[in-house]
Design a protein around this motif. Structure first.
Motif, PDB file in Angstrom:
ATOM      1  N   TRP A   8      -2.964  -4.030  -2.149  1.00 13.44           N
ATOM      2  CA  TRP A   8      -4.373  -3.904  -1.764  1.00 13.44           C
ATOM      3  C   TRP A   8      -4.981  -2.715  -2.488  1.00 13.44           C
ATOM      4  O   TRP A   8      -4.303  -1.704  -2.683  1.00 13.44           O
ATOM      5  CB  TRP A   8      -4.507  -3.678  -0.257  1.00 13.44           C
ATOM      6  N   ALA A  28       0.633  -3.917   1.981  1.00 14.54           N
ATOM      7  CA  ALA A  28       0.490  -4.231   3.407  1.00 14.54           C
ATOM      8  C   ALA A  28       0.560  -5.736   3.570  1.00 14.54           C
ATOM      9  O   ALA A  28       0.143  -6.481   2.677  1.00 14.54           O
ATOM     10  CB  ALA A  28      -0.828  -3.698   3.948  1.00 14.54           C
ATOM     11  N   ALA A  34      -3.391  -3.182   6.198  1.00 14.66           N
ATOM     12  CA  ALA A  34      -3.847  -2.497   4.983  1.00 14.66           C
ATOM     13  C   ALA A  34      -4.850  -1.417   5.363  1.00 14.66           C
ATOM     14  O   ALA A  34      -4.825  -0.296   4.840  1.00 14.66           O
ATOM     15  CB  ALA A  34      -4.488  -3.503   4.024  1.00 14.66           C
ATOM     16  N   VAL A  53     -10.788  -2.237   2.117  1.00 15.14           N
ATOM     17  CA  VAL A  53      -9.563  -2.661   1.452  1.00 15.14           C
ATOM     18  C   VAL A  53      -9.792  -4.060   0.887  1.00 15.14           C
ATOM     19  O   VAL A  53     -10.443  -4.897   1.513  1.00 15.14           O
ATOM     20  CB  VAL A  53      -8.344  -2.670   2.397  1.00 15.14           C
TER      21      VAL A  53
END
Lengths: 94, 281
Positions: A8, A28, A34, A53
């Motif tokens: 990410w 993540a 994330a 993100v």
């Protein structure tokens, strides 16, 4: 490795009124984690008021090999810079 | 051979003087000051020992992001410790600051809950311990925000913001791992079973708790149980984990009677100050 968490990209807005800026990336399993990882990894020193993100896979990037055709044609087009005007003193800093 | 001080004799007066203290008499057991000191060390020792336990993961967690998250949490807890033990030292008035209390006391003077000295085990067990503690820590701090002692209320308000995030994080990870693969589910259930007997201590009051509760300084431990039950039941259900039926509770930590694990932890945590007293950066 296929069992690694996806990547990410993290964007943080440092202050109200400023833009989000890319600060780095992390792994993540989903958006919620994330976001939490971004908070833990990138805002430890009071850097942010807002986090974005984005799955790295969703970003389409220009290819380094296309650098010539993409960017070089702009090199000799100085007239595209707004530097050929006389700016009155009263305008001040632009 | 140089003669070494007898480690079994905690000489607080001497330590206090060494730390620049006024050498005042020890607080009288049962006095409001002694109760307050005891209550504050229960809070501060619990966050200290858990903070140290969590810090043992530094550099070892399964992924970098979790490693940093655990270190952040350990630092939150140690920051809270500085406030609780700092205030405890002031109340005691014998010149001991937070560092002296953290690094120059022996096991029987620590008043942390037994739960937080349990070894880390695997990542799942560490998270389960964290969740079971966080689910108690948050309502505890909320109640402390209403303390008649304004210093306590202030510290609790500051710590509460950190702990609200801790419980959100640990609950989420317990749910993910409990309701994850067969392997992660089995590990979380066995962690829950192994730690369960150490959760009850937090809700059992003694005479000190009763007096502090009556004075409105700290909540009666029993009063925090229903909030904890609610959080734990909801999260365990979502995590598809089975709440153990037993309500047996190991106790003694709050009174200074600990498992063997605390001594090992203190040996490593206190080594520097024990070997090189007053060493500074």
């Amino acid at each position: 490795m296929s069992n690694e968490w996806p990547l990410w990209e993290v964007f943080i807005r440092g202050q109200h009124g400023l833009n989000h800026r890319h600060v780095g990336s992390l792994h993540a399993p989903d958006a919620e984690l994330a976001m939490r990882h971004a908070r833990d990894v990138y805002t430890r020193r009071n850097e942010g008021v807002s986090i974005w993100v984005v799955p790295s896979a969703q970003i389409t990037a220009s290819a380094p090999s296309d650098k010539g055709p993409l960017f070089e044609p702009a090199n000799d087009k100085v007239y595209r810079h707004p530097t050929f005007y006389d700016i009155p003193d009263e305008v001040g800093h632009m | 051979m140089p003669s070494l001080p007898d480690v079994m004799t905690p000489d607080a007066a001497q330590l206090a003087q060494a730390a620049g203290g006024e050498g005042r008499a020890p607080l009288e057991t049962g006095s409001p000051e002694h109760d307050l000191f005891t209550g504050l060390t229960r809070l501060g020792d619990t966050t200290l020992i858990l903070g140290h336990r969590v810090s043992e993961w530094c550099g070892l967690a399964p992924v970098l992001e979790e490693d940093i998250a655990l270190a952040n949490m350990a630092l939150d807890l140690i920051g809270q410790t500085q406030l609780w033990l700092g205030l405890a030292g002031e109340v005691e008035g014998r010149g001991r600051d937070a560092d002296a209390l953290a690094f120059r006391r022996d096991g029987w003077e620590f008043h942390n809950l037994l739960l937080v000295e349990r070894p880390n085990g695997d990542f799942g067990r560490t998270l389960m311990r964290q969740f079971l503690f966080d689910a108690y820590h948050l309502p505890l701090l909320k109640a402390l925000e209403g303390s008649t002692n304004p210093r306590i209320a202030e510290i609790a308000a500051k710590a509460g913001k950190e702990v609200a995030y801790h419980v959100e994080r640990s609950a989420d990870l317990v749910i993910r791992l409990g309701d994850g693969t067969d392997e992660s589910h089995a590990r979380m259930q066995s962690s829950l079973d192994a730690l369960w007997g150490y959760t009850g201590e937090a809700f059992i009051g003694d005479a000190v708790d009763a007096r502090l509760g009556e004075a409105g300084v700290m909540p009666a431990p029993e009063s925090l149980r229903s909030d904890w039950d609610r959080t734990v039941n909801a999260v365990l259900a979502e995590a598809t984990l089975e709440r153990p039926a037993s309500d047996f509770a190991h106790k003694g930590g709050k009174q200074g009677r600990h498992s063997e694990h605390l001594g090992h932890l203190l040996t490593s945590m206190q080594w520097l100050q024990r070997s090189y007293p007053d060493a500074t950066w």
